[in-house]
Design a protein around this motif. Structure first.
Motif, PDB file in Angstrom:
ATOM      1  N   LYS A   1      46.800  29.579  62.509  1.00  0.00           N
ATOM      2  CA  LYS A   1      47.709  31.246  62.119  1.00  0.00           C
ATOM      3  C   LYS A   1      47.633  30.997  60.492  1.00  0.00           C
ATOM      4  O   LYS A   1      47.701  32.845  59.815  1.00  0.00           O
ATOM      5  N   GLU A   2      47.521  30.036  59.916  1.00  0.00           N
ATOM      6  CA  GLU A   2      47.247  30.357  58.060  1.00  0.00           C
ATOM      7  C   GLU A   2      45.662  30.744  58.575  1.00  0.00           C
ATOM      8  O   GLU A   2      45.174  32.122  57.694  1.00  0.00           O
ATOM      9  N   ASN A   3      45.170  30.862  58.811  1.00  0.00           N
ATOM     10  CA  ASN A   3      43.617  31.466  58.961  1.00  0.00           C
ATOM     11  C   ASN A   3      43.477  32.900  59.605  1.00  0.00           C
ATOM     12  O   ASN A   3      43.154  33.730  58.763  1.00  0.00           O
ATOM     13  N   ALA A   4      44.221  33.308  60.098  1.00  0.00           N
ATOM     14  CA  ALA A   4      44.717  34.296  60.580  1.00  0.00           C
ATOM     15  C   ALA A   4      45.069  35.816  59.767  1.00  0.00           C
ATOM     16  O   ALA A   4      44.917  36.722  59.450  1.00  0.00           O
ATOM     17  N   ALA A   5      46.359  35.055  59.295  1.00  0.00           N
ATOM     18  CA  ALA A   5      46.788  35.384  58.020  1.00  0.00           C
ATOM     19  C   ALA A   5      45.842  35.713  56.388  1.00  0.00           C
ATOM     20  O   ALA A   5      45.974  37.292  56.495  1.00  0.00           O
ATOM     21  N   ARG A   6      46.215  35.340  55.822  1.00  0.00           N
ATOM     22  CA  ARG A   6      44.747  34.996  55.550  1.00  0.00           C
ATOM     23  C   ARG A   6      43.846  36.140  55.670  1.00  0.00           C
ATOM     24  O   ARG A   6      42.947  36.593  55.038  1.00  0.00           O
ATOM     25  N   PHE A   7      42.782  36.003  57.204  1.00  0.00           N
ATOM     26  CA  PHE A   7      41.887  36.509  57.516  1.00  0.00           C
ATOM     27  C   PHE A   7      42.557  38.479  57.481  1.00  0.00           C
ATOM     28  O   PHE A   7      41.677  39.287  56.709  1.00  0.00           O
ATOM     29  N   ASN A   8      43.187  38.427  57.680  1.00  0.00           N
ATOM     30  CA  ASN A   8      44.288  40.147  57.810  1.00  0.00           C
ATOM     31  C   ASN A   8      44.143  40.197  56.901  1.00  0.00           C
ATOM     32  O   ASN A   8      44.627  41.972  56.469  1.00  0.00           O
ATOM     33  N   GLN A   9      44.946  39.272  55.361  1.00  0.00           N
ATOM     34  CA  GLN A   9      45.216  39.903  54.463  1.00  0.00           C
ATOM     35  C   GLN A   9      43.948  40.216  53.675  1.00  0.00           C
ATOM     36  O   GLN A   9      43.965  41.404  52.869  1.00  0.00           O
ATOM     37  N   GLN A  10      42.716  39.768  53.958  1.00  0.00           N
ATOM     38  CA  GLN A  10      41.552  40.206  53.382  1.00  0.00           C
ATOM     39  C   GLN A  10      41.272  41.262  53.837  1.00  0.00           C
ATOM     40  O   GLN A  10      40.278  41.867  52.698  1.00  0.00           O
ATOM     41  N   LEU A  11      41.196  41.637  55.540  1.00  0.00           N
ATOM     42  CA  LEU A  11      40.653  42.999  55.990  1.00  0.00           C
ATOM     43  C   LEU A  11      41.408  44.231  55.612  1.00  0.00           C
ATOM     44  O   LEU A  11      40.875  44.938  54.869  1.00  0.00           O
ATOM     45  N   ARG A  12      42.687  43.479  54.989  1.00  0.00           N
ATOM     46  CA  ARG A  12      43.720  44.549  54.500  1.00  0.00           C
ATOM     47  C   ARG A  12      43.069  45.012  52.630  1.00  0.00           C
ATOM     48  O   ARG A  12      43.146  46.576  53.283  1.00  0.00           O
ATOM     49  N   ASP A  13      42.899  43.958  52.275  1.00  0.00           N
ATOM     50  CA  ASP A  13      42.233  44.243  50.743  1.00  0.00           C
ATOM     51  C   ASP A  13      41.049  44.800  50.951  1.00  0.00           C
ATOM     52  O   ASP A  13      40.357  46.229  50.315  1.00  0.00           O
ATOM     53  N   LEU A  14      39.980  45.130  51.525  1.00  0.00           N
ATOM     54  CA  LEU A  14      38.487  45.464  51.924  1.00  0.00           C
ATOM     55  C   LEU A  14      38.911  46.866  51.691  1.00  0.00           C
ATOM     56  O   LEU A  14      38.568  47.784  51.476  1.00  0.00           O
TER      57      LEU A  14
END
Length: 83
Positions: A62-75
């Motif tokens: 769950k933590e890694n998925a949330a981090r991945f989604n945030q980084q994708l939004r930032d990108l």
């Protein structure tokens, strides 16, 4: 007994990756039946293993998925700004 099952599963995987000519079909079927029988004999342990491990791994996933989604939004925001 569990070590035997793991070793057989690893051997099946190796022969599967080697190609279709790795093992005779009758042997693959016999090993598959053996693994299913072992699963039924150890059903309680298998059930506890699956659910205990999933409970232990879920917070990390769950933590890694949330981090991945945030980084994708930032990108995507950076790409939209043109910077």
């Amino acid at each position: 007994m569990n070590l035997t099952v793991v070793i057989i599963a690893i051997l099946l995987w190796v022969f599967y990756k080697k190609g279709g000519n790795g093992l005779p079909t009758w042997l693959v079927k016999a090993l598959g039946v053996f693994l299913v029988i072992m699963l039924f004999r150890n059903l309680k342990e298998a059930y506890h293993f699956v659910f205990d491990e999933s409970d232990a791994w879920w917070p990390l996933i769950k933590e890694n998925a949330a981090r991945f989604n945030q980084q994708l939004r930032d990108l995507l925001q950076t790409m939209m700004k043109g910077s």
